[in-house]
Design a protein around this motif. Structure first.
Motif, PDB file in Angstrom:
ATOM      1  N   HIS A  24      18.036 -71.759   6.495  1.00 49.04           N
ATOM      2  CA  HIS A  24      17.721 -70.187   6.216  1.00 49.04           C
ATOM      3  C   HIS A  24      16.786 -69.654   7.159  1.00 49.04           C
ATOM      4  O   HIS A  24      16.455 -68.681   7.265  1.00 49.04           O
ATOM      5  CB  HIS A  24      17.302 -69.959   4.950  1.00 49.04           C
ATOM      6  N   SER A  25      16.286 -70.577   8.058  1.00 48.35           N
ATOM      7  CA  SER A  25      15.093 -70.051   8.873  1.00 48.35           C
ATOM      8  C   SER A  25      15.196 -70.623  10.418  1.00 48.35           C
ATOM      9  O   SER A  25      15.620 -71.384  10.716  1.00 48.35           O
ATOM     10  CB  SER A  25      13.603 -70.284   8.250  1.00 48.35           C
ATOM     11  N   VAL A  43      13.891 -65.375   9.005  1.00 48.26           N
ATOM     12  CA  VAL A  43      15.098 -65.614   8.317  1.00 48.26           C
ATOM     13  C   VAL A  43      16.467 -65.526   9.284  1.00 48.26           C
ATOM     14  O   VAL A  43      16.639 -64.789  10.153  1.00 48.26           O
ATOM     15  CB  VAL A  43      15.390 -64.532   7.326  1.00 48.26           C
ATOM     16  N   LYS A  44      17.440 -66.482   8.884  1.00 48.57           N
ATOM     17  CA  LYS A  44      18.630 -66.694   9.937  1.00 48.57           C
ATOM     18  C   LYS A  44      19.447 -65.337   9.540  1.00 48.57           C
ATOM     19  O   LYS A  44      19.955 -64.540  10.512  1.00 48.57           O
ATOM     20  CB  LYS A  44      19.242 -67.707   9.842  1.00 48.57           C
ATOM     21  N   LYS A  45      19.753 -65.026   7.967  1.00 44.07           N
ATOM     22  CA  LYS A  45      20.521 -63.983   7.896  1.00 44.07           C
ATOM     23  C   LYS A  45      19.823 -62.636   7.734  1.00 44.07           C
ATOM     24  O   LYS A  45      18.552 -62.676   7.012  1.00 44.07           O
ATOM     25  CB  LYS A  45      21.034 -64.132   6.378  1.00 44.07           C
ATOM     26  N   LEU A  53      14.174 -60.376   0.819  1.00 41.19           N
ATOM     27  CA  LEU A  53      14.403 -61.785   0.746  1.00 41.19           C
ATOM     28  C   LEU A  53      14.981 -62.074  -0.602  1.00 41.19           C
ATOM     29  O   LEU A  53      14.568 -61.790  -1.807  1.00 41.19           O
ATOM     30  CB  LEU A  53      13.296 -62.537   0.860  1.00 41.19           C
ATOM     31  N   GLN A  57      15.674 -67.868   0.942  1.00 41.62           N
ATOM     32  CA  GLN A  57      15.120 -67.236   2.212  1.00 41.62           C
ATOM     33  C   GLN A  57      13.402 -67.222   2.070  1.00 41.62           C
ATOM     34  O   GLN A  57      12.940 -67.979   3.017  1.00 41.62           O
ATOM     35  CB  GLN A  57      15.464 -65.918   2.541  1.00 41.62           C
TER      36      GLN A  57
END
Ligand code: 5GP
Ligand code: ZN
Length: 141
Positions: A24-25, A43-45, A53, A57
């Motif tokens: 997630h990161s 965060v990736k998403k 968040l 996340q």
């Protein structure tokens, strides 16, 4: 988000210098380098800011921040390290994809944050706290 710079960094459409990632990161070097070793943990998403968040996340960025901060400490031996995170233009956010700055610090490095202390009476603190408690809702998922 198709026009988000950090989304493009996550997908590799834009180049970055990566230091760590998990589910997630993603941690990568800030192109601005306020001091050597300045890292962003994002965060990736896509999430615009802290408010957006989910629990996974939030936990991933917190865990990555601790791990990367220790690595920055060991690599650069800074006198201190500031964790900086802005939400909204008024707070100084310029990239609207949630991220945390890990910023190595040195005495007299020119990094300034004005802190206009007010010291209100206890009743006012109680009033502020009651307002916040009333809005806590359920734990984040
Ligand atoms: P904010 O002001 O939103 O807290 O921080 C945004 C940060 O993103 C700035 O410190 C800026 O230097 C960094 N930044 C902006 N564009 C890019 C980029 O394309 N690549 C990298 N690595 N950092 C960027
Ligand atoms: Zn994004």
């Amino acid at each position: 988000m198709s026009d988000c710079v950090f989304c493009k960094i996550v997908t590799g459409q834009m180049p970055s210098t990566r230091v760590f990632e998990d589910e997630h990161s993603l941690a990568f070097m800030d192109i601005g380098q306020v001091n050597p070793g300045h890292v962003l943990v994002a965060v990736k998403k896509h999430a615009d800011n802290l408010y957006a968040l989910d629990g996974a996340q939030a936990a991933a960025v917190a865990r990555a921040s601790v791990r990367v901060a220790r690595a920055i400490r060991d690599a650069f031996k800074p006198e201190g390290l500031s964790v900086y995170q802005a939400n909204g233009k008024a707070a100084g956010q310029t990239v609207f994809h949630y991220h945390v700055h890990l910023l190595p610090r040195h005495a007299g490095d020119g990094m300034e944050l004005t802190w206009p202390v007010k010291n209100p009476p206890r009743e006012m603190l109680e009033d502020y706290a009651a307002k916040i408690r009333a809005g806590l809702g359920k734990p984040i998922g």
